[in-house]
Write an enzyme that holds these catalytic residues in place. Structure first.
Site, PDB file in Angstrom:
ATOM      1  N   HIS A   1       0.842  -1.189   0.000  1.00 18.29           N
ATOM      2  CA  HIS A   1       0.000   0.000   0.000  1.00 18.29           C
ATOM      3  C   HIS A   1       0.880   1.242   0.000  1.00 18.29           C
ATOM      4  CE1 HIS A   1      -2.307  -3.259   1.793  1.00 18.29           C
ATOM      5  NE2 HIS A   1      -3.397  -2.651   1.358  1.00 18.29           N
TER       6      HIS A   1
ATOM      7  N   LYS B   1      -1.991  -8.220  -3.646  1.00 15.87           N
ATOM      8  CA  LYS B   1      -2.808  -7.014  -3.481  1.00 15.87           C
ATOM      9  C   LYS B   1      -1.917  -5.777  -3.549  1.00 15.87           C
ATOM     10  CE  LYS B   1      -5.868  -4.351  -0.545  1.00 15.87           C
ATOM     11  NZ  LYS B   1      -6.217  -3.960   0.834  1.00 15.87           N
TER      12      LYS B   1
END
Length: 228
Positions: A118, A143
């Site tokens: 992230h 992700k």
């Protein structure tokens, strides 16, 4: 696309009070345990896993380095993950790969990892290298959530996802270009090869998230048969 919704209780009573009926149309529950003090996570876990029995659960400890709410050393981070896994065996475990790379060797026996990255500041120039490094490790899910500074950043994230999915068709990806600018990426998963999309119910867990009801309407429109 599968729909993921977060639960983010700040103490045991909040966990007990979660209205599970709101989550009927959700495919996966992401328990954001980082909203709890680290010493309370294991104590609150039974309320989450019992309440959502029958739903797939992602256990996530989002640290401050990646936009979360808890500060942990890498060893503390992996120790909590191991304890939760030993007792409850969640369907998926989110592991912040680049932040906690030093303890990744301790996770090699876990078959259910989401390797995540992230960046709430930018879409980094080395994004393709991040895709490549995590994809080579063949986790359950790769992700990536990054913040765009331009329309091109959004397109780059979507193009990289499509390219890596084409080259690695068995690998699952969940990719997000965050904020209002990147919102298109949340709806385009079926086109670009992103298997999951994250929505909000009571509280937003990431910039640019749309509500579950809005996402359902968007998916309905995207799946409409408009042939004459």
């Amino acid at each position: 696309m599968r729909i993921v919704a977060p639960v983010m209780p700040r103490h045991f009573d909040e966990a007990q009070a979660i209205d599970i009926s709101k989550y009927e149309d959700v495919n996966l529950i992401e328990w954001r345990a980082d909203f709890l003090p680290k010493d309370e996570i294991v104590a609150v876990a039974p309320a989450i896993f019992e309440k959502f029995a029958g739903k797939e659960i992602i256990f996530t400890l989002r640290t401050v380095q990646e936009g979360g709410n808890i500060t942990l050393s890498s060893q503390e981070y992996v120790d909590i993950i191991k304890e939760i896994n030993a007792i409850y065996n969640p369907d998926y475990i989110d592991f912040e790969y680049f932040t906690h790379k030093s303890v990744f060797q301790e996770m090699l026996d876990f078959p259910n990892l989401i390797l995540s990255y992230h960046n709430f500041e930018e879409t980094p120039e080395n994004l393709m290298e991040a895709f490549s490094e995590m994809t080579k490790l063949a986790p359950r899910v790769v992700k990536i959530a990054v913040m765009p500074q331009s329309e091109q950043d959004v397109l780059d994230l979507m193009n990289y996802t499509r390219g890596f999915k084409t080259l690695n068709p068995e690998q699952e990806f969940a990719t997000i270009s965050m904020g209002k600018l990147g919102r298109l990426s949340r709806f385009a998963g079926d086109v670009i090869g992103s298997s999951w999309t994250y929505v909000s119910l009571d509280h937003v867990s990431g910039p640019g998230q749309v509500t579950l009801n809005d996402m359902k309407r968007i998916i309905e429109v995207l799946e409409m048969d408009i042939s004459n």
